[in-house]
Motif scaffolding. Structure first.
Motif, PDB file in Angstrom:
ATOM      1  N   ALA A  16       1.502   7.000  -7.078  1.00  0.00           N
ATOM      2  CA  ALA A  16       1.567   5.538  -6.945  1.00  0.00           C
ATOM      3  C   ALA A  16       0.555   4.933  -7.895  1.00  0.00           C
ATOM      4  O   ALA A  16      -0.560   4.560  -7.507  1.00  0.00           O
ATOM      5  CB  ALA A  16       1.285   5.134  -5.500  1.00  0.00           C
ATOM      6  N   HIS A  22       2.034  -0.463  -6.563  1.00  0.00           N
ATOM      7  CA  HIS A  22       1.293   0.423  -5.670  1.00  0.00           C
ATOM      8  C   HIS A  22       0.424  -0.427  -4.768  1.00  0.00           C
ATOM      9  O   HIS A  22       0.200  -1.613  -5.026  1.00  0.00           O
ATOM     10  CB  HIS A  22       0.409   1.408  -6.449  1.00  0.00           C
ATOM     11  CG  HIS A  22      -0.551   0.727  -7.408  1.00  0.00           C
ATOM     12  ND1 HIS A  22      -1.689   0.071  -6.981  1.00  0.00           N
ATOM     13  CD2 HIS A  22      -0.530   0.582  -8.754  1.00  0.00           C
ATOM     14  CE1 HIS A  22      -2.325  -0.444  -8.021  1.00  0.00           C
ATOM     15  NE2 HIS A  22      -1.637  -0.153  -9.110  1.00  0.00           N
ATOM     16  N   GLN A  78       1.419   3.861  -1.019  1.00  0.00           N
ATOM     17  CA  GLN A  78       2.822   4.116  -1.342  1.00  0.00           C
ATOM     18  C   GLN A  78       3.751   2.955  -1.009  1.00  0.00           C
ATOM     19  O   GLN A  78       4.722   2.690  -1.729  1.00  0.00           O
ATOM     20  CB  GLN A  78       3.289   5.358  -0.584  1.00  0.00           C
ATOM     21  CG  GLN A  78       4.626   5.907  -0.992  1.00  0.00           C
ATOM     22  CD  GLN A  78       4.675   6.379  -2.432  1.00  0.00           C
ATOM     23  OE1 GLN A  78       5.667   6.159  -3.114  1.00  0.00           O
ATOM     24  NE2 GLN A  78       3.612   6.997  -2.911  1.00  0.00           N
TER      25      GLN A  78
END
Length: 397
Positions: A102, A266, A388
């Motif tokens: 991420a 992210h 995430q």
């Protein structure tokens, strides 16, 4: 890092398949633009986020560093964004997953190409270039390598333009000619504007410029505030308030038959500055043993072993990091689907011999090799929900 005594065994390592996988193929960043393009009839694209209703004009506003969990935690600073959340005055917003790792370069490539990292080939902040043996920073594109060799697939913007859809990117002028923009977001017209308000106005104009339009716009400063000061800082909160006003400004200018999607690349977590939470690779003889190159970033490491030492390195990293990290060999990470359902041959050797993803609030820093990165307050890269999960918020006209 202190070695356990004889009566204090290493913690049991985390199972590789216990890591929470990104929702590749149904609810990841790589699925967003193909779904929108398919709704506009672009050949070769498929709608995999099935709940999204097609629109003639689509705009994606990507806010760098705005994780789902951080948004939920700050409704007062972002009242307009909060109004778009599911269950809030008719909002339908929900989280989708960034992909692993991420991190910005990986996520922007996933957004623009509609492919997971194992296919587009930007699988981390820094990765080894198999042709040179050097670490390559895929955000800054250093050392330079041919962009089209590194990432050969067409972007969704290019596919849309070829299908007669008006495609445009509205961002900072500094990004217009970067290799990352060329491999991830090129296609159609790039329009550079510095003030965020100007970007919002221009994005709305570009949506109205044709009967079918696909427009992308971007804001980076929230991420910078998080890295420098943390996601619980006054500076970060002030940036979130500004972003909220920008989204509302764009939403109020949408032309008819338009859909605006607000998302991010992210989330982020703040990591305390102590030895318990920041493990220094440059001062840890166990983690350094047998390692030729240290890539990735603090919460998502690509580890490249000296030839012949691969098994020893993965064993050592599992023992030392115990329950704090998911530690996988390259083949284990691929088999588990960390980088998507498949990994292209050209991408295989870019991945670390060992891949380590943080579960706890911990970093593997490198104080001598990476002094600037090692000093950041906010960090990201791994598969925890805070990093995430990113928002997928929708406004329609």
């Amino acid at each position: 890092m202190a070695q356990p005594t004889a009566w204090e065994p290493y913690p049991e390592p985390l199972a590789v398949d216990s890591a929470p996988l990104p929702e590749y193929g149904s609810g990841s960043l790589a699925d967003l633009l193909p779904t929108l393009a398919a709704g506009m009839g672009v050949p070769g694209t498929t709608a995999t986020i099935t709940e999204l209703t097609p629109a003639d004009r689509n705009c994606v506003f990507l806010i760098d560093g705005l994780g789902w969990e951080q948004l939920l935690a700050h409704p007062d600073e972002a009242p307009f964004l909060a109004s778009l959340l599911a269950g809030s005055r008719g909002g339908t917003g929900r989280p989708i997953t960034a992909g692993f790792p991420a991190t910005t370069a990986t996520s922007l490539a996933s957004v623009g190409t509609g492919l997971p990292p194992g296919a587009h080939g930007l699988p981390g902040y820094t990765v080894r270039n198999p042709d040179t043996g050097e670490l390559m920073n895929q955000l800054r594109w250093q050392p330079w390598t041919s962009p089209r060799v590194w990432q050969p697939y067409p972007t969704i913007f290019q596919r849309a333009q070829d299908a007669g859809v008006h495609a445009a990117q509205v961002s900072s002028p500094t990004f217009e000619n970067t290799p990352l923009t060329k491999v991830a977001l090129s296609g159609g017209t790039f329009l550079g504007r510095l003030p965020g308000e100007d970007r919002m106005d221009l994005a709305a104009e570009q949506l109205a410029a044709a009967d079918r339009a696909l427009v992308y716009t971007y804001y980076a400063e929230l991420d910078g505030a998080g890295h420098r000061f943390g996601v619980d800082s006054d500076t970060w909160r002030g940036q979130l308030m500004h972003v909220d006003r920008l989204v509302q400004r764009l939403a109020e200018q949408l032309p008819p038959r338009s859909a605006l999607y607000v998302t991010a690349d992210h989330g982020m977590v703040d990591i305390p500055f102590d030895e318990q939470h920041r493990i220094d690779f440059d001062e840890d003889w166990e983690l350094r043993a047998g390692v030729a190159l240290l890539g990735g970033e603090g919460r998502a490491r690509h580890v490249y072993a000296v030839p012949g030492a691969e098994n020893d390195v993965v064993t050592c990293w599992r023992e030392v990091l115990g329950e704090q990290f998911w530690v996988a060999s390259r083949d284990e990470a691929i088999a588990a689907g960390w980088f998507g359902p498949q990994v292209d041959d050209r991408v295989y050797a870019r991945l670390g011999d060992v891949v380590a993803a943080a579960r706890d609030d911990v970093l593997i820093i490198a104080s001598e090799r990476e002094p600037k990165e090692s000093a950041m307050v906010g960090n990201h890269g791994s598969m925890t929900p805070a990093e995430q999960l990113v928002p997928l918020l929708e406004v329609r006209s």
